[in-house]
Design a protein around this motif. Structure first.
Motif, PDB file in Angstrom:
ATOM      1  N   VAL A 233      -4.778  13.213   4.310  1.00  0.00           N
ATOM      2  CA  VAL A 233      -4.368  12.662   3.013  1.00  0.00           C
ATOM      3  C   VAL A 233      -5.568  12.399   2.101  1.00  0.00           C
ATOM      4  O   VAL A 233      -5.517  11.546   1.223  1.00  0.00           O
ATOM      5  CB  VAL A 233      -3.518  11.380   3.195  1.00  0.00           C
ATOM      6  N   LEU A 234      -6.631  13.171   2.289  1.00  0.00           N
ATOM      7  CA  LEU A 234      -7.845  12.979   1.489  1.00  0.00           C
ATOM      8  C   LEU A 234      -7.565  13.096  -0.004  1.00  0.00           C
ATOM      9  O   LEU A 234      -8.029  12.286  -0.799  1.00  0.00           O
ATOM     10  CB  LEU A 234      -8.944  13.961   1.904  1.00  0.00           C
ATOM     11  N   ALA A 235      -6.791  14.092  -0.415  1.00  0.00           N
ATOM     12  CA  ALA A 235      -6.514  14.283  -1.846  1.00  0.00           C
ATOM     13  C   ALA A 235      -5.780  13.070  -2.430  1.00  0.00           C
ATOM     14  O   ALA A 235      -6.129  12.602  -3.520  1.00  0.00           O
ATOM     15  CB  ALA A 235      -5.696  15.546  -2.066  1.00  0.00           C
ATOM     16  N   GLU A 236      -4.802  12.542  -1.717  1.00  0.00           N
ATOM     17  CA  GLU A 236      -4.066  11.375  -2.188  1.00  0.00           C
ATOM     18  C   GLU A 236      -4.975  10.155  -2.260  1.00  0.00           C
ATOM     19  O   GLU A 236      -4.943   9.390  -3.238  1.00  0.00           O
ATOM     20  CB  GLU A 236      -2.873  11.062  -1.280  1.00  0.00           C
ATOM     21  N   CYS A 237      -5.804  10.000  -1.246  1.00  0.00           N
ATOM     22  CA  CYS A 237      -6.733   8.876  -1.188  1.00  0.00           C
ATOM     23  C   CYS A 237      -7.712   8.932  -2.356  1.00  0.00           C
ATOM     24  O   CYS A 237      -7.926   7.941  -3.057  1.00  0.00           O
ATOM     25  CB  CYS A 237      -7.479   8.911   0.145  1.00  0.00           C
ATOM     26  N   ARG A 238      -8.301  10.097  -2.582  1.00  0.00           N
ATOM     27  CA  ARG A 238      -9.288  10.244  -3.653  1.00  0.00           C
ATOM     28  C   ARG A 238      -8.645  10.006  -5.017  1.00  0.00           C
ATOM     29  O   ARG A 238      -9.190   9.292  -5.853  1.00  0.00           O
ATOM     30  CB  ARG A 238      -9.931  11.625  -3.589  1.00  0.00           C
ATOM     31  N   SER A 239      -7.493  10.581  -5.237  1.00  0.00           N
ATOM     32  CA  SER A 239      -6.799  10.401  -6.506  1.00  0.00           C
ATOM     33  C   SER A 239      -6.474   8.929  -6.736  1.00  0.00           C
ATOM     34  O   SER A 239      -6.702   8.389  -7.828  1.00  0.00           O
ATOM     35  CB  SER A 239      -5.523  11.239  -6.519  1.00  0.00           C
ATOM     36  N   ASP A 240      -5.955   8.278  -5.717  1.00  0.00           N
ATOM     37  CA  ASP A 240      -5.590   6.871  -5.813  1.00  0.00           C
ATOM     38  C   ASP A 240      -6.818   6.011  -6.112  1.00  0.00           C
ATOM     39  O   ASP A 240      -6.785   5.148  -6.988  1.00  0.00           O
ATOM     40  CB  ASP A 240      -4.918   6.429  -4.516  1.00  0.00           C
ATOM     41  N   GLN A 241      -7.901   6.249  -5.404  1.00  0.00           N
ATOM     42  CA  GLN A 241      -9.113   5.439  -5.584  1.00  0.00           C
ATOM     43  C   GLN A 241      -9.715   5.630  -6.971  1.00  0.00           C
ATOM     44  O   GLN A 241     -10.057   4.668  -7.644  1.00  0.00           O
ATOM     45  CB  GLN A 241     -10.158   5.778  -4.522  1.00  0.00           C
ATOM     46  N   LEU A 242      -9.835   6.875  -7.404  1.00  0.00           N
ATOM     47  CA  LEU A 242     -10.436   7.130  -8.712  1.00  0.00           C
ATOM     48  C   LEU A 242      -9.568   6.574  -9.838  1.00  0.00           C
ATOM     49  O   LEU A 242     -10.083   6.028 -10.809  1.00  0.00           O
ATOM     50  CB  LEU A 242     -10.704   8.623  -8.898  1.00  0.00           C
ATOM     51  N   THR A 243      -8.263   6.658  -9.681  1.00  0.00           N
ATOM     52  CA  THR A 243      -7.351   6.068 -10.671  1.00  0.00           C
ATOM     53  C   THR A 243      -7.496   4.559 -10.673  1.00  0.00           C
ATOM     54  O   THR A 243      -7.580   3.927 -11.727  1.00  0.00           O
ATOM     55  CB  THR A 243      -5.895   6.470 -10.370  1.00  0.00           C
ATOM     56  N   TRP A 244      -7.548   3.967  -9.493  1.00  0.00           N
ATOM     57  CA  TRP A 244      -7.676   2.509  -9.384  1.00  0.00           C
ATOM     58  C   TRP A 244      -8.976   2.031 -10.005  1.00  0.00           C
ATOM     59  O   TRP A 244      -9.005   1.023 -10.706  1.00  0.00           O
ATOM     60  CB  TRP A 244      -7.589   2.093  -7.917  1.00  0.00           C
ATOM     61  N   GLU A 245     -10.051   2.769  -9.761  1.00  0.00           N
ATOM     62  CA  GLU A 245     -11.351   2.357 -10.297  1.00  0.00           C
ATOM     63  C   GLU A 245     -11.400   2.429 -11.822  1.00  0.00           C
ATOM     64  O   GLU A 245     -12.186   1.723 -12.438  1.00  0.00           O
ATOM     65  CB  GLU A 245     -12.483   3.203  -9.704  1.00  0.00           C
ATOM     66  N   THR A 246     -10.594   3.268 -12.427  1.00  0.00           N
ATOM     67  CA  THR A 246     -10.628   3.388 -13.884  1.00  0.00           C
ATOM     68  C   THR A 246      -9.530   2.585 -14.575  1.00  0.00           C
ATOM     69  O   THR A 246      -9.476   2.563 -15.791  1.00  0.00           O
ATOM     70  CB  THR A 246     -10.529   4.862 -14.332  1.00  0.00           C
ATOM     71  N   SER A 247      -8.671   1.938 -13.820  1.00  0.00           N
ATOM     72  CA  SER A 247      -7.640   1.106 -14.432  1.00  0.00           C
ATOM     73  C   SER A 247      -8.133  -0.335 -14.474  1.00  0.00           C
ATOM     74  O   SER A 247      -9.178  -0.651 -13.951  1.00  0.00           O
ATOM     75  CB  SER A 247      -6.342   1.203 -13.634  1.00  0.00           C
TER      76      SER A 247
ATOM     77  N   PRO B 226       0.833  -1.205   0.000  1.00  0.00           N
ATOM     78  CA  PRO B 226       0.000   0.000   0.000  1.00  0.00           C
ATOM     79  C   PRO B 226       0.868   1.256   0.000  1.00  0.00           C
ATOM     80  O   PRO B 226       1.994   1.234   0.499  1.00  0.00           O
ATOM     81  CB  PRO B 226      -0.809  -0.101   1.284  1.00  0.00           C
ATOM     82  N   PRO B 227       0.354   2.351  -0.549  1.00  0.00           N
ATOM     83  CA  PRO B 227       1.119   3.595  -0.554  1.00  0.00           C
ATOM     84  C   PRO B 227       1.411   4.073   0.872  1.00  0.00           C
ATOM     85  O   PRO B 227       0.619   3.845   1.790  1.00  0.00           O
ATOM     86  CB  PRO B 227       0.229   4.592  -1.278  1.00  0.00           C
ATOM     87  N   ALA B 228       2.521   4.735   1.052  1.00  0.00           N
ATOM     88  CA  ALA B 228       2.951   5.197   2.377  1.00  0.00           C
ATOM     89  C   ALA B 228       1.948   6.149   3.011  1.00  0.00           C
ATOM     90  O   ALA B 228       1.797   6.166   4.235  1.00  0.00           O
ATOM     91  CB  ALA B 228       4.322   5.856   2.274  1.00  0.00           C
ATOM     92  N   TRP B 229       1.234   6.939   2.201  1.00  0.00           N
ATOM     93  CA  TRP B 229       0.292   7.909   2.761  1.00  0.00           C
ATOM     94  C   TRP B 229      -0.814   7.246   3.565  1.00  0.00           C
ATOM     95  O   TRP B 229      -1.409   7.876   4.433  1.00  0.00           O
ATOM     96  CB  TRP B 229      -0.309   8.807   1.675  1.00  0.00           C
ATOM     97  N   ARG B 230      -1.091   5.979   3.322  1.00  0.00           N
ATOM     98  CA  ARG B 230      -2.185   5.293   4.022  1.00  0.00           C
ATOM     99  C   ARG B 230      -1.989   5.268   5.537  1.00  0.00           C
ATOM    100  O   ARG B 230      -2.954   5.256   6.278  1.00  0.00           O
ATOM    101  CB  ARG B 230      -2.362   3.878   3.493  1.00  0.00           C
TER     102      ARG B 230
END
Length: 111
Positions: A61-75, A26-30
């Protein structure tokens, strides 16, 4: 199964690769997330939606979380990984769906 057995289990390793890419970690920001260590069931409880969203709103880390999730959902090489339920990154399933599939104006509305 203890943590050491789990980490060496092939299915676990495969899941981590699917979830987190080549690193399998998992990313360190988690670790800094407001929800770190919380029971994940809370994020799928319809009675807790506002409480969970409030917790996300103040997350450092809301911005990192949101970016990561939305990217993951579209990959995902042709398969969509979108989940319609649960609060993730401060967004409900329908809110995330609207981001992935924004409404287009009706033809009659376009001048």
């Amino acid at each position: 199964m203890n943590a050491n057995d789990q980490a060496s289990y092939a299915g676990y390793r495969a899941l981590m690769l699917v979830l987190f890419g080549r690193s399998g970690q998992p990313p360190a920001w988690r670790a800094q997330a407001a929800c770190a260590g919380q029971d994940t069931e809370e994020f799928f409880d319809p009675k807790r939606i506002e409480d969970v969203k409030d917790g996300c709103a103040g997350c450092p880390v809301l911005a990192e979380c949101r970016s990561d999730q939305l990217t993951w959902e579209t990959s995902g090489q042709g398969s969509r990984r979108y989940y319609a339920s649960g609060i993730v990154a401060g967004l409900s399933g329908p809110e995330r769906k609207r981001l992935h599939y924004p409404r287009t104006p009706d033809r009659k509305d376009v001048a």
